[in-house]
Each structure stands twice: as structure tokens, then as C-alpha cells.
Scaffold this motif. Structure first.
Motif, PDB file in Angstrom:
ATOM      1  N   ASP A  86       2.224   1.598  -3.529  1.00  0.00           N
ATOM      2  CA  ASP A  86       0.948   2.170  -4.224  1.00  0.00           C
ATOM      3  C   ASP A  86       0.653   3.741  -4.157  1.00  0.00           C
ATOM      4  O   ASP A  86       0.269   4.663  -5.101  1.00  0.00           O
ATOM      5  CB  ASP A  86      -0.354   1.412  -3.755  1.00  0.00           C
ATOM      6  N   ASP A  87       0.501   4.029  -2.892  1.00  0.00           N
ATOM      7  CA  ASP A  87       0.488   5.368  -2.352  1.00  0.00           C
ATOM      8  C   ASP A  87       1.469   6.352  -3.096  1.00  0.00           C
ATOM      9  O   ASP A  87       1.107   7.595  -3.764  1.00  0.00           O
ATOM     10  CB  ASP A  87       0.459   5.727  -0.890  1.00  0.00           C
TER      11      ASP A  87
ATOM     12  N   ARG B 242       0.889  -1.342   0.013  1.00  0.00           N
ATOM     13  CA  ARG B 242      -0.016  -0.009  -0.144  1.00  0.00           C
ATOM     14  C   ARG B 242       0.771   1.520  -0.020  1.00  0.00           C
ATOM     15  O   ARG B 242       0.420   2.136  -0.626  1.00  0.00           O
ATOM     16  CB  ARG B 242      -0.791  -0.031   1.283  1.00  0.00           C
TER      17      ARG B 242
END
Length: 874
Positions: free
Chosen positions: A18-19, A15
Motif C-alpha cells: 500500500d505504501d 502495508r
């Protein structure tokens, strides 16, 4: 195998990648919020973690996610080329027309233009695996791509390894976002183990895999590959177990030895010494080798140091490296290193508890015993975790002339491992010494009682006067044997002689432990759980005391308390690699699972228990097999149940009287699962008679089973008497439930008893009563009560595994078969009418009449439809 593992434990890191990418891609869009302020855009991420933690796998998974987001993938391996060759690592990204002697600026511009033509930071993702190994030119090119936002950059870096200067500057200036990748949690490692091995893994093996892997999936992969290839990791009784010591695979061995060959001889020597002794106190290592050489070994990246309390310990960075180095040592070389280690440890004063065991093992491995006084202390320390090591140390102590105490201890070890005759011969040859009176008496009693079945002789041997040396230990062991014989009142009184003031202040620690175990077990069997828990506190959580405490809680209805102790002690036994204790606690887990109606879990736990108890020669194996037969029968596997019982009969192990009622109970449920409820009830009656003198709690369990099998009227009165005597809500619920099943009590009694069982974790017992109460309300036309109780029963059914008992058969129907009809129906599924008649001792015509009546109630026409109906409950 490694390639097909699902990625586990890395959701947070994924995550984070992805961020960072999402914000970078948004900045690249026309009119993006950050479009005009390039300095605010993230150039990419750096995944930082220890070698083996799965950085490469995480990078590949992250790249796949970026491809799904629309990126074109590019992959560079930092270790793929000779660092002396410019742009060697990124050769695949170079323009086709560029020559090694060409201008480097042309390369930088051409690659950057190419990436930008495909969308730049939002359109191309470049992964550089092992970026710390890049040559300078390649690192400069990657840094240029990052600064120009020509691609989204993802680097993997081993913790402690310096990045090339161009990339290190980007990380320092915040152009790259650092993402920590820690070792996997224990839960994630468990998931990977379970992905690989289809079936349960014994506790010691699981703990060894955890410890050696250290949260690093790459290390775990190599371990599993090595174990499966060599056969060291193999399945027995549907349970995976590692046999022998853990070794590295051939591939790891070759890689490590090649790396060692490139190191200076003195650094190799340090690594070899540590591999034999790890984790090794730094002070010991400094007595053996030069401090500067230790520093050089640490700088090589193969050696690490870490604090353990007040000590600094050193070990190989990768556990498999230690395995590979040890495997590569010649026998004479390994013996020489062991001698150096023993000498170095002796110089430190050996202040820690495990120093004695280390000193003994290294002396024995070196083949030279210079300090025989540590051998017996080491043997005692090893007894709990490694009986083979304890025996090795004890035999060495005897050979070194340590004295009669070592011979007595060796006899104890031989008896524990099932070699009774050897133990008896050794003990008989030991001359009597007043100071060893208690120790010798308890050893002889142990051999006589558990090894030879001579109860009276064992108790006579333990008749030691209060004024004799070791009376406390002898008295404590007497209490333990009396408990095992079912003489619980006498056992409790005998234990109290050791545990009451002022005697307890003079008693040895071992005496207090065994007296506490005997006393707590006796009090629990008698239903005096409060006294059992008070005695437990006197035993200070010693393993034997915790074992009987868990059993006492189980038979007194406290499932949660029994399970809490068993889970904690199971984990402790796994950490200590104590195969015998792991077997004991796995068996207790099996008993708890049977009580709660979880037959699948019970079978898995009891198979593991059998694996360990068989290995240690414990006399409890027969009892474990009988419990396993019960679990298989409750799960519907009647043939397997009979096979386990046949093996239990063949064991010929001495059975303590305290276990006889439980064995009868488990055998009864095998008969009941086959449909032979009359046979089962007779077994339960016999077991209850045995339990009546000294084990009222166990008697209550067996009598209530008779009620569950269809004869509640015959036991309701006695259960009422026991409820008054024992005086707890749990046993009162037995009496109320029996009265309700016999229709002597209002239907509401069944629901109230069910509530007591449910509160104490006996969900199967509660479910049986709720279904029964629901059927009776249905017959009376009470629709709301019928539905409410059925819903409660169904909720409990959803929480347990498949388990078959007569009260659960046809549970959700309004069918009310008589006890005889139910018995014949269950037998008819696998037997002819003639076979049923012979087994029950009745006429064939009687069997057929009962069958016809049952067919009419069930709405079936014959055996085939009956078999289909019975299978619907599976």
C-alpha cells in the motif's frame, strides 16, 4: 477451504505494498511532488518468498485493495503458457489485431498506450504471478510497462528462482521494491488450523501440522485436505487428532510424480533416498550416491540442504513431495533404500544420540539386522516418544539374541501399554542375573502394583539390599510406590536414602530421577513445598519430576508455577510426539482449569487427555474421566457429568490411594452441581479422612469445599489446625475463609482471604468470598463496602468461564438462603418434591416448607420461575 481462509500474518507486507502504491499514485497526480522526476517513482513491488508461503493469495488480496483504491485490475500467470511462444503468458493483454508473426514493438506500444489511457500507474494494477516463469517476450513487455509507468506492477517470485533479465534489471536498479514474504509464524498457522477445524486439536497433531507445513499455508491446506478426505484427521471426544502417518493428497501425488518422471534416473534416485530418510545427514547421503548427482538434485529445486549443529541435513523442499515420493515407492524398493541408508549411517560412526534409533529403524525396515547391538539402545530412546516403535525395536532385540536385558525391557513396555499378563509371562521366563537385579525388581514391582494391584508383593520385591546391584533403582521405585499409596512420610524418607550424599554420587541417573519424583511428590503432599523444590532441582528437570512438581505447586496454591511447568512440558511432549506424556500434561492443565473456575477449558483439556491416555492404556484413565465429570458438572451439564462418571466406573482401572481423595472430591462436585449438597459433603468427608494420614494439603482442600457447600462450622477448627501445621498464607486463608463463612470471624476476614486467593490465581475462590462479603455488607446497610466488593467480584467473574458453585448462585443479590434451602432450591429445578424427599431422606412436607421459604426470599411463585431464575446465571 483455502479460498475461504482469512488472510493472516501478512499485515506488514500488505502495508508495504500500500505504501509503495500510495507514493506512486501521488506522483502521478497533476502537480504531484514527484511528477517531474520519473526516476523517483516506484514502478511496483516484487513479493519474494518460498513456494507455498501464500504469494499468490497475498497478491490477490493486494490487488483487491488496489481495486478499492480505484485501480483497474489485470492478472497474468507466468506458468500459464508455453515459454517458447512469444507473449504466451500475457496473451490476454495483447491487441486483438496482433498476429504472432507481427512486429513486437507494436505490441509494446499498444499495450502501454492502452494502460496509460486508463490512468497509468495510478489507474491500472498489473499482477504477474510466478514472474520467474515468464517467457522473454512477456518479461520484456512487463518491464516496458514498469519503465513507462503505464501500470503499477506487482510480481510474485519464488526465492532462489532467477527472474528474466529485463525484470531482474529493474529490481537491481531499484525500479521495483523487494518485499520479503517469510513463512507464517506458528501463531498464524494455528489461526488457519482453527479456522478449518471447529474444535480443539491435540498437541501432537498440531505440532505435526506445524512441522510439516513449515509456515507454508499452501502445504497446510493440502495436508488438511488429505487428512479430512482420507479420514486420517478425525474428531474424537470433540478433539481433532491425526491417526497414522501424514500423506499427500492424490492431486499432490500426481503432480510430484509427473515432475519426477521428467528428471534423470540418478536424480530421481537421490530424491527417493532422501524421502525415506529425511532429514538425512549429508554425510550419509554421500556414502550412498554420487556428489555430482546430489548437486543436480539441488539444482532441480526439489532438494534443499540446511545446517543442524555441526551437520548438514538434506530434505525435500516441500514436505508433501517427500510424502508423495514415499507413497509411490514399491515395497521392495523402499526396503532396499532402507538397507542402503542403514549401511551409509554405519559408515559415519553414528555419533549423535538419534543415530542409534535411525540405524535400528532402517535395519528393521530393510528386513536385515546387521547390528543387533543398536536395537535395545534404540528401544530405550523411543520409549518416551513412541511406545509402538519401542516395542518393535525391543522385540527385534529379543529375536536377535541381545539377551535378558532386552526381555526385561520388553516386559516394561508391555506393562506400560496395559498388557500385564504378557509382561508377567515374559519376565518370569528371564533367568536371574545379578547385574539386572535392580532392573528386574523394578519391572516386577511395576507389573505387580500397577497391573495387578498387589501392593505388598511389589514392595517386597523392591526390598533390595544396599550391597546388591541396582539397589538404588529399587529404592527409588519403592519411594514412588509409597507416594502412590499415600505413605508420604515413608516415601520422603526412602527417597532421601538415594538422594543424600554419598549415595547420590553412586546412584544411576534413572534412580535419581525416580527418587526425586517420589520425594518431591511426597514433600508437596505434606505441604513442604520448599523441600519439594529442592528435590526437584536434584532431578534436573526430568519429566516425572516436573510432573510431581507441578502437582505440588497446584495443591499448595501456586497456580502460576503449576501452569508454567505444565505449559512448557506440554509443548515438549508435542514436539516429541509423546502421546502418553501429552495425556499427562493435558490432564494437569485440566486440573488447573478446574481449580481456577474455567470449566470449558477444563473439559477441552481433559477430553484431549482422555484421547491419549485411552490410546496408551494408562491406568490414569479412570481418574481423568472423574475429573472430566467434575468439569462438566461445574459447567452446568449434569447429564454429561453422569455419563463420564459411569464410564469411569466401567474402567476398573487400579487407582492409586494418593488419588482417592481427589476422585471423591470430583464426584462430590458432580453431586453438588445437581443440588445434592448433603451427598456431596459426605463424599468430601470420606475423602478428607483418606487424605488425613499423609496428605494434609489435600485434606485442607476437601474440608474447605465442605465450608463452601454450606457447613463451614463443622470444619473451621480442623482447618485452623492444618493452617498452623502447614504454615503458609494459602492454607491460613482456608481457615480464615471458613471462619468468615461461619460468621465466626469479622466480614473483613473474607476480603483478606479473597486477596490471598486472588494473588495465587484461585480467582473462583476469591470471587465466592467477595460476593459473600458484599451481601453481608448490603444487609448491614454499608453501601460503599457493598459496591466496592461487588465490583471486585464482578471483575473476577469476567476473567473466568461459566462455572456453577453454591456460593456463586444468586451471587449478586442480597438473598441469603440457608444451606438446606439452597440445596432444595437447586434440586427443585429438575426434581419433584417427592424425589427430593427420597434423595435427602426427609419428609415431603419438609421439602415444601423449605421451598416456600426460599420462594419468598427469591420473589418467585413456583418451580417454573425458579428454573428461569437459575438459568439467568448461565
Amino acid at each position: 477451504m483455502f479460498a475461504i481462509w482469512r488472510l493472516v500474518g501478512r499485515l506488514e507486507q500488505q502495508r508495504a505494498v500500500d505504501d509503495v502504491f500510495t507514493r506512486a499514485a501521488q506522483a502521478c497526480e497533476p502537480g504531484g511532488v514527484l511528477g517531474r522526476d520519473q526516476a523517483q517513482r516506484a514502478a511496483g513491488v516484487v513479493l519474494v518468498g518460498e513456494a507455498g508461503t501464500g504469494l499468490t493469495r497475498l497478491a490477490r488480496e493486494s490487488l483487491d485493495r488496489l481495486v478499492m483504491a480505484g485501480c483497474q485490475p489485470r492478472w497474468v500467470a507466468g506458468a500459464a503458457a508455453d515459454p517458447s511462444i512469444p507473449f504466451g503468458a500475457i496473451a490476454g493483454l495483447l491487441p486483438g489485431e496482433w498476429r504472432p508473426d507481427g512486429p513486437e514493438l507494436m505490441v509494446l506500444k499498444a499495450v502501454s498506450d492502452h494502460f496509460r489511457a486508463h490512468g497509468g500507474q495510478g489507474g491500472v494494477a498489473l499482477v504477474v504471478d510466478d514472474a520467474h516463469l515468464l517467457d522473454v517476450s512477456s518479461a520484456a513487455l512487463v518491464a516496458q510497462l514498469a519503465l513507462a509507468r503505464s501500470a503499477f506492477i506487482l510480481l510474485t517470485v519464488h526465492r532462489g528462482q532467477p527472474l528474466p533479465v529485463p525484470l531482474a534489471a529493474l529490481l537491481k536498479d531499484g525500479e521495483l521494491t523487494r518485499i520479503e514474504v517469510p513463512p507464517l509464524t506458528a501463531e498464524s498457522i494455528d489461526e488457519l488450523i482453527d479456522q478449518t477445524l471447529a474444535g480443539p486439536v491435540d498437541g501432537v497433531t498440531r505440532h505435526r501440522l506445524h512441522t510439516t507445513a513449515g509456515g507454508r499455508p499452501a502445504v497446510l491446506f493440502e495436508l488438511l485436505m488429505s487428512g479430512l478426505e482420507t479420514g486420517a484427521l478425525r474428531e474424537m471426544y470433540n478433539t481433532w487428532k491425526w491417526y497414522g502417518r501424514m500423506t499427500a493428497s492424490t492431486r499432490v501425488w500426481e503432480v510430484v510424480l509427473a515432475r519426477l518422471a521428467a528428471l534423470p534416473p540418478d536424480v530421481r534416485d537421490v530424491l527417493e533416498v532422501v524421502s525415506v530418510g529425511e532429514p538425512l545427514p549429508l554425510g550419509v547421503l554421500e556414502h550412498i550416491v554420487n556428489r555430482d548427482t546430489i548437486g543436480a538434485a539441488e539444482r532441480s529445486g526439489l532438494l534443499v540442504s540446511e545446517r543442524s549443529g555441526s551437520r548438514v541435513q538434506v530434505r525435500l523442499a516441500n514436505p508433501l513431495q517427500a510424502c508423495a515420493i514415499r507413497d509411490g515407492l514399491a515395497v521392495a524398493q523402499a526396503r532396499h533404500i532402507a538397507g542402503r541408508l542403514a549401511s551409509g549411517l554405519a559408515s559415519t560412526g553414528m555419533r549423535r544420540a538419534d543415530d542409534q534409533l535411525r540405524a535400528a529403524v532402517w535395519q528393521l525396515e530393510a528386513g536385515v539386522v546387521t547390528r543387533p547391538e543398536v536395537l535395545l539402545r534404540a528401544a530405550r530412546q523411543a520409549r518416551r516418544t513412541d511406545l509402538a516403535l519401542a516395542e518393535w525395536c525391543a522385540r527385534a532385540a529379543v529375536a536377535a539374541g541381545v539377551g535378558a536385558e532386552a526381555e526385561v525391557f520388553l516386559a516394561q513396555i508391555l506393562e506400560v501399554t496395559g498388557r500385564t499378563e504378557q509382561a508377567a509371562r515374559i519376565l518370569a521366563a528371564v533367568p536371574p542375573e545379578p547385574r539386572l537385579r535392580g532392573e528386574r525388581a523394578t519391572t516386577e514391582a511395576t507389573i505387580s502394583y500397577w497391573g495387578q494391584g498387589r501392593t505388598e508383593h511389589a514392595l517386597t520385591v523392591l526390598d533390595v539390599s544396599d550391597v546388591e546391584e541396582g539397589w538404588d533403582l529399587a529404592r527409588a521405585m519403592r519411594a514412588w510406590i509409597l507416594l502412590c499409596e499415600g505413605s508420604t512420610e515413608t516415601a520422603l524418607a526412602t527417597a532421601t536414602q538415594v538422594l543424600s550424599p554419598p549415595a547420590i554420587g553412586k546412584a544411576s541417573k534413572r534412580a535419581v530421577i525416580w527418587a526425586s519424583a517420589g520425594g518431591a511428590g511426597a514433600a508437596g503432599a505434606l505441604g513442604r513445598l520448599d523441600i519439594a523444590m529442592r528435590i526437584r532441582r536434584q532431578g534436573k528437570a526430568a519429566t516425572p519430576v516436573e510432573c510431581v512438581a507441578s502437582i505440588a505447586m497446584l495443591i499448595n496454591g501456586d497456580i502460576a508455577g503449576a501452569r508454567e511447568i505444565a505449559e512448557r512440558e506440554y509443548r515438549a511432549a508435542a514436539r516429541e510426539h509423546s502421546s502418553f506424556m501429552l495425556g499427562i500434561w493435558a490432564m494437569q492443565h485440566g486440573h488447573i482449569a478446574i481449580a481456577t473456575g474455567n470449566s470449558v477449558t477444563a473439559q477441552a483439556q481433559l477430553r484431549e487427555a482422555m484421547l491419549h491416555l485411552e490410546e496408551t492404556g494408562a491406568g490414569l484413565l479412570g481418574h481423568c474421566l472423574t475429573a472430566l465429570a467434575c468439569a462438566a458438572a461445574l459447567g452446568g451439564d449434569h447429564h454429561q457429568a453422569r455419563d463420564w462418571l459411569a464410564r469411569a466406573d466401567a474402567e476398573h482401572t487400579t487407582t492409586n490411594r494418593v488419588l482417592l481423595p481427589w476422585n471423591e472430591r470430583y464426584r462430590a462436585w458432580v453431586s453438588a452441581a445437581e443440588g445434592a449438597t448433603s451427598e456431596a459433603i459426605e463424599r468430601l468427608r470420606a475423602g478428607a479422612v483418606t487424605a488425613r494420614d499423609g496428605q494434609p494439603t489435600v485434606e485442607a482442600h476437601l474440608l474447605y469445599d465442605i465450608a463452601r457447600l454450606g457447613e463451614p462450622e463443622s470444619v473451621a477448627e480442623r482447618l485452623g489446625e492444618l493452617a498452623v501445621y502447614l504454615g503458609t498464607p494459602f492454607f491460613a486463608a482456608f481457615a480464615s475463609a471458613a471462619g468468615g463463612l461461619a460468621a465466626q470471624e469479622p466480614i473483613a476476614q473474607l476480603a483478606r482471604a479473597a486477596a490471598v486467593f486472588r494473588e495465587r490465581g484461585h480467582l473462583m475462590l476469591a470471587e465466592e468470598l467477595l460476593w459473600t462479603a458484599s451481601r453481608r455488607h448490603r444487609q448491614l446497610g454499608n453501601r460503599s463496602s457493598t459496591l466496592l466488593l461487588a465490583e471486585q467480584a464482578a471483575d473476577l467473574a469476567a476473567r473466568r468461564e461459566v462455572t456453577h458453585t453454591p456460593l456463586l448462585t444468586f451471587a449478586d443479590t442480597d438473598v441469603m438462603l440457608t444451606a438446606r434451602e439452597r440445596e432444595i432450591v437447586l434440586l427443585a429445578a429438575t426434581n419433584t418434591s417427592r424425589e427430593i424427599a427420597i434423595r435427602l431422606g426427609i419428609a415431603v412436607s419438609t421439602v415444601n416448607n423449605h421451598l416456600q421459604a426460599a420462594y419468598a426470599k427469591l420473589g418467585v411463585s413456583g418451580r417454573a420461575e425458579l428454573a428461569d431464575l437459575l438459568r439467568m446465571g448461565d
